[in-house]
Enzyme design. Structure first.
Site, PDB file in Angstrom:
ATOM      1  N   ARG A  53       0.845  -1.211   0.000  1.00  0.00           N
ATOM      2  CA  ARG A  53       0.000   0.000   0.000  1.00  0.00           C
ATOM      3  C   ARG A  53       0.875   1.253   0.000  1.00  0.00           C
ATOM      4  O   ARG A  53       0.541   2.252  -0.627  1.00  0.00           O
ATOM      5  CB  ARG A  53      -0.944   0.011   1.223  1.00  0.00           C
ATOM      6  CG  ARG A  53      -1.987  -1.080   1.221  1.00  0.00           C
ATOM      7  CD  ARG A  53      -2.964  -0.943   0.062  1.00  0.00           C
ATOM      8  NE  ARG A  53      -3.947   0.118   0.241  1.00  0.00           N
ATOM      9  CZ  ARG A  53      -4.584   0.713  -0.771  1.00  0.00           C
ATOM     10  NH1 ARG A  53      -4.332   0.369  -2.016  1.00  0.00           N
ATOM     11  NH2 ARG A  53      -5.475   1.657  -0.535  1.00  0.00           N
ATOM     12  N   LYS A 200     -26.848   7.616  18.150  1.00  0.00           N
ATOM     13  CA  LYS A 200     -26.589   7.359  16.734  1.00  0.00           C
ATOM     14  C   LYS A 200     -26.754   5.864  16.437  1.00  0.00           C
ATOM     15  O   LYS A 200     -27.282   5.479  15.394  1.00  0.00           O
ATOM     16  CB  LYS A 200     -25.174   7.840  16.372  1.00  0.00           C
ATOM     17  CG  LYS A 200     -24.977   7.925  14.877  1.00  0.00           C
ATOM     18  CD  LYS A 200     -23.686   8.609  14.482  1.00  0.00           C
ATOM     19  CE  LYS A 200     -23.553   8.584  12.958  1.00  0.00           C
ATOM     20  NZ  LYS A 200     -22.165   8.540  12.524  1.00  0.00           N
TER      21      LYS A 200
END
Ligand code: NAP
Length: 321
Positions: A53, A200
Site C-alpha cells: 500500500r 446514533k
C-alpha cells in the site's frame, strides 16, 4: 478536472510545528481528515496497511481531496506500522471491525502520554481499543460528515456535518481542538459522548437493517411505519435500561424525521451490502443485542431483526459480525 499542483506548504496557512497527527486507516474519513489538517499546515503522517500500500501511495504522489467541484492533491508523508517513529497523537479511521487489530500493530510505538481519537461508528470497537492501550487516553468521536472514495487515494467530501468528540472518562477537552478549528473541521467537545454514540447507534438500528431487508431507500420505510415504531419503542426501553435515558428521548420522532429528510438516500448498510462489502453490523445491531442479552433485557424484535439480517448477509457470503 485536472488536479492542481501538489502543495507542500500552503501559502495561506501558518507553518505549524508541533505534534504530528498520525492517521491509521487512509480510507474515506482518514483522507478527509488528513487533507484538511495538511491544508492548515499541520504535520500529518499516514500509517498504511503494509509496504504494498505504501508503494502504491508513493506512485500516486499524494492524497486528492475533492470538495465543491474543486480537486487538490496533497503530498502527505506515509509509513507502515513497522516504522519505529513514536506516536503521540493517533487518529484511528479504520472500520470498527478493523480498529482493534490495526491499533495492536502500532501499540508498541505509542508514547506514555499518547492520545487516540477513535472515529468508528457504533459501539464496542472503541472499548476494545481502549482496553488494549490502557495507558493511552482514548477520545471517542461521532461524526455526521460524509465522504467516499472515488478512486485509490482520492476522497470526495460528500456531506458537510459535525463531529462531536468526548472523553468517556470525563477528562478535560484537549488543547489540540484548536487544530481542528484551524483546519475547518466543524466540531464540538461533548461532555457525554457515550450518550451521543448510543443515540446514533439507536437511529442506525431503527433504519439501516430494515432498508437492507426491504431492499429500499430510507424513504421506503414510510411503508413500514409499524415495524419502525415497534423497533423504536424497544430501542428506547433498552437505552433506558442501559443507563442512557437521555439518548432515548423522542427517538421515534427523530427516526421518522431522518427517514423523511433522507428519503432518497440508500443507507450506508444498504450500500455496503449491495456492493458486497462487509457491514459494521456487529458494532451496531449486534452491540445492541449483546447489551440486551447481558442485562437480561427482553428485546425480541431486535433479536429477530438481527437474525434476519444475519441470514441475509450469510446468503450473500458476507460476515455477520
Ligand atoms: P474506509 O473508507 O473503508 O476506510 C478504512 C481504511 O482503514 C481503509 O483505507 C483500510 O485500508 C484501512 N485499514 C484497515 N485495516 C488497517 C490496518 N490494519 N492498517 C492500516 N490501515 C487499515 O472507511 P470509512 O468510510 O472511512 O469509515 C471509517 C469509520 O468512520 C467507520 O466506522 C465508519 O462507519 C465511520 N464513518 C464514516 C463516514 C463516511 O462518510 N465515510 C461518516 C461517519 C462515520 P485499505 O484501503 O488498505 O483497505
Amino acid at each position: 478536472m485536472p488536479d492542481s499542483a501538489i502543495p507542500q506548504t500552503p501559502s495561506n496557512a501558518p507553518a505549524q510545528a508541533g505534534t504530528t497527527w498520525h492517521i491509521l486507516g487512509a480510507g474515506s474519513m482518514g483522507m478527509l481528515w488528513a487533507t484538511r489538517l495538511a491544508r492548515a499546515g499541520l504535520p500529518v503522517t499516514l500509517i498504511l496497511r503494509n509496504d504494498d500500500r505504501l508503494q502504491a501511495y508513493k506512485a500516486a504522489q499524494g492524497l486528492t481531496l475533492i470538495e465543491d467541484q474543486d480537486s487538490q492533491q496533497w503530498s502527505i508523508s506515509a509509513q507502515t506500522p513497522e516504522t519505529e517513529e513514536p506516536i503521540q497523537r493517533l487518529l484511528v479511521t479504520c472500520k470498527a471491525y478493523d480498529a482493534e487489530q490495526a491499533v495492536k500493530k502500532i501499540s508498541g510505538r505509542l508514547t506514555p502520554d499518547a492520545e487516540l481519537i477513535l472515529l468508528q461508528n457504533g459501539l464496542g470497537s472503541q472499548q476494545a481499543v481502549a482496553a488494549q492501550v490502557p495507558h493511552a487516553r482514548c477520545i471517542f468521536a461521532s461524526s455526521t460528515e460524509g465522504a467516499y472514495r472515488d478512486g485509490d487515494w482520492r476522497v470526495v467530501f460528500a456531506g458537510r456535518g459535525h463531529t462531536w468528540l468526548g472523553d468517556p472518562q470525563q477528562g478535560p477537552a484537549p488543547q489540540w481542538l484548536t487544530a481542528l478549528e484551524l483546519s475547518g473541521i466543524a466540531h464540538e467537545w461533548s461532555e457525554n459522548i457515550l450518550s451521543r454514540l448510543w443515540r446514533k447507534l439507536a437511529l442506525n438500528c431503527a433504519i439501516n437493517p430494515l432498508t437492507v431487508l426491504h431492499d429500499c431507500r430510507n424513504g421506503g420505510l414510510q411503508a413500514h411505519e409499524d415495524e419502525v415504531n415497534t423497533l423504536c419503542a424497544e430501542l428506547s426501553a433498552l437505552l433506558e435500561h442501559c443507563g442512557q435515558a437521555e439518548a432515548a428521548i423522542d427517538l421515534a420522532t427523530e427516526v421518522h424525521r431522518v427517514i423523511q429528510a433522507t428519503a432518497n438516500n440508500y443507507s450506508s448498510m444498504h450500500q455496503d451490502v449491495s456492493q458486497g462489502r462487509r457491514t459494521e453490523i456487529g458494532y451496531l445491531l449486534g452491540y445492541a443485542c449483546t447489551a440486551a442479552r447481558n442485562r437480561q433485557f427482553a428485546a425480541a424484535h431486535l433479536h429477530d431483526l438481527h437474525q434476519r439480517l444475519s441470514e441475509l448477509l450469510r446468503q450473500r457470503g458476507l460476515p455477520c459480525n
